[in-house]
Design an enzyme around this catalytic site. Sequence first.
Site, PDB file in Angstrom:
ATOM      1  N   GLY A  16       1.092  -1.388  -0.493  1.00 38.29           N
ATOM      2  CA  GLY A  16       0.228  -0.397  -0.127  1.00 38.29           C
ATOM      3  C   GLY A  16       0.855   1.460   0.354  1.00 38.29           C
ATOM      4  N   ASN A  34       1.375   3.132  -2.735  1.00 34.79           N
ATOM      5  CA  ASN A  34       0.946   3.857  -3.321  1.00 34.79           C
ATOM      6  C   ASN A  34      -0.559   4.421  -2.926  1.00 34.79           C
ATOM      7  OD1 ASN A  34       2.409   4.810  -6.405  1.00 34.79           O
ATOM      8  ND2 ASN A  34       2.681   2.067  -5.703  1.00 34.79           N
ATOM      9  N   MET A  46      -3.872  -7.638  -6.856  1.00 34.45           N
ATOM     10  CA  MET A  46      -2.756  -8.779  -7.764  1.00 34.45           C
ATOM     11  C   MET A  46      -4.282  -9.923  -7.844  1.00 34.45           C
ATOM     12  SD  MET A  46      -0.236  -7.738  -7.468  1.00 34.45           S
ATOM     13  CE  MET A  46       0.906  -8.802  -7.529  1.00 34.45           C
ATOM     14  N   ARG A  47      -5.411  -9.305  -8.567  1.00 36.04           N
ATOM     15  CA  ARG A  47      -6.234 -10.280  -9.415  1.00 36.04           C
ATOM     16  C   ARG A  47      -6.781  -9.319 -10.599  1.00 36.04           C
ATOM     17  NH1 ARG A  47      -5.514 -15.072  -6.531  1.00 36.04           N
ATOM     18  NH2 ARG A  47      -7.526 -15.543  -7.564  1.00 36.04           N
ATOM     19  N   ASN A  52      -5.018   2.154 -13.223  1.00 35.59           N
ATOM     20  CA  ASN A  52      -3.831   1.488 -12.799  1.00 35.59           C
ATOM     21  C   ASN A  52      -2.297   2.321 -12.751  1.00 35.59           C
ATOM     22  OD1 ASN A  52      -2.511  -1.708 -11.730  1.00 35.59           O
ATOM     23  ND2 ASN A  52      -1.937  -1.737 -13.770  1.00 35.59           N
ATOM     24  N   HIS A  78       1.709   0.936 -12.874  1.00 36.18           N
ATOM     25  CA  HIS A  78       2.161  -0.468 -13.882  1.00 36.18           C
ATOM     26  C   HIS A  78       3.670   0.258 -13.388  1.00 36.18           C
ATOM     27  CE1 HIS A  78       3.741  -4.141 -15.402  1.00 36.18           C
ATOM     28  NE2 HIS A  78       4.428  -3.465 -16.326  1.00 36.18           N
ATOM     29  N   GLU A  99      -7.953  -6.130 -21.210  1.00 40.77           N
ATOM     30  CA  GLU A  99      -6.630  -7.092 -21.350  1.00 40.77           C
ATOM     31  C   GLU A  99      -5.134  -6.285 -20.194  1.00 40.77           C
ATOM     32  OE1 GLU A  99      -3.185  -7.459 -25.334  1.00 40.77           O
ATOM     33  OE2 GLU A  99      -4.892  -6.579 -25.351  1.00 40.77           O
ATOM     34  N   ASP A 104      -3.125  -4.558 -18.483  1.00 37.85           N
ATOM     35  CA  ASP A 104      -1.460  -3.805 -18.340  1.00 37.85           C
ATOM     36  C   ASP A 104      -1.362  -3.174 -19.329  1.00 37.85           C
ATOM     37  OD1 ASP A 104      -0.300  -3.968 -15.577  1.00 37.85           O
ATOM     38  OD2 ASP A 104       0.712  -5.814 -16.399  1.00 37.85           O
TER      39      ASP A 104
HETATM   40  C1  GRF Z   1       3.476  -1.161  -7.379  1.00 37.15           C
HETATM   41  O1  GRF Z   1       4.987  -1.716  -7.636  1.00 37.15           O
HETATM   42  C2  GRF Z   1       3.054  -0.629  -8.430  1.00 37.15           C
HETATM   43  O2  GRF Z   1       3.004   0.204 -10.010  1.00 37.15           O
HETATM   44  C3  GRF Z   1       2.263  -2.402  -8.854  1.00 37.15           C
HETATM   45  O3  GRF Z   1       2.594  -3.361  -7.370  1.00 37.15           O
HETATM   46  C4  GRF Z   1       3.255  -2.336  -6.797  1.00 37.15           C
HETATM   47  C5  GRF Z   1       2.590  -2.151  -5.489  1.00 37.15           C
HETATM   48  O4  GRF Z   1       2.310  -1.593  -4.250  1.00 37.15           O
HETATM   49  N1  GRF Z   1       1.216  -2.303  -9.499  1.00 37.15           N
HETATM   50  P1  GRF Z   1       2.142  -0.759  -3.228  1.00 37.15           P
HETATM   51  O5  GRF Z   1       1.455  -1.996  -2.320  1.00 37.15           O
HETATM   52  O6  GRF Z   1       1.858   0.040  -3.854  1.00 37.15           O
HETATM   53  O7  GRF Z   1       3.347  -0.195  -2.230  1.00 37.15           O
END
Ligand code: GRF
Length: 218
Positions: free
Chosen positions: A14, A16, A93-94, A110, A112, A146, A148
């Site tokens: 978490g 981000n 992650m799903r 999202n 990435h 699709e 990413d």
């Molecule tokens: C980040 O690198 C994001 O780009 C990717 O998953 C990671 C999540 O990190 N989708 P966090 O949980 O936000 O620390």
Amino acid sequence: MAGLKVGVLISGRGSNLQALIDAAADPDFPAEIALVLSNKADAAGLARAAGAGIATAVVDHRGFPGDKPAFEAAMDARLRDAGVELVCLAGFMRLLSPWFVDAWRDWMINIHPSLLPAFKGLDTHQRALDAGVRVHGCTVHYVRSEMDVGPIIVQAAVPVLPDDDAHALAGRVLAQEHRAYPLAVRLIAEGRVRVENERVRVEGHAPDGASVLLNPAP
Ligand code: GRF
């Protein structure tokens, strides 16, 4: 906090999410986090949200064995109940089904950890090192079914240095993620982002793209 109601979907750390929480703490930020939703009860990000006084919910995918639509319908209901207008995937992650993606089309984004369309999927930093690229980075984009793929809103680049390992490179990219995600949410909440022919146009910024290309500045 006020403005566009954001729901953040997480599965883990978490960081981000934390960047969004910190941005939204500024009274001038045009969005607020209405709900943090995790598919894992032990996601560290849930504690970050609770610590900031933000509503949290857990919809555990394991509670819906073999029934992904029911799992996603439960998430959708939580988001709608909270009045969420924009969904932010932040380390969620799903993989999401086309119906869920369509239900939130152009209202789900999202982040990435690569400069898309390079290095979709997992292990982006090691793959960037293996490929020998000199520039790497992160992308905030609209979600399509699709993985990413989707119209790009903000990108930030970082150099790949000769002695980098995946950990060092990940840290350099992550620092930029924490700038790029709040910027993308701000631009959307300000009503400045439009999707046209599957490309993003941002209104009211310099025509050289300065505000959506963080590093290098144009
Ligand atoms: C980040 O690198 C994001 O780009 C990717 O998953 C990671 C999540 O990190 N989708 P966090 O949980 O936000 O620390």
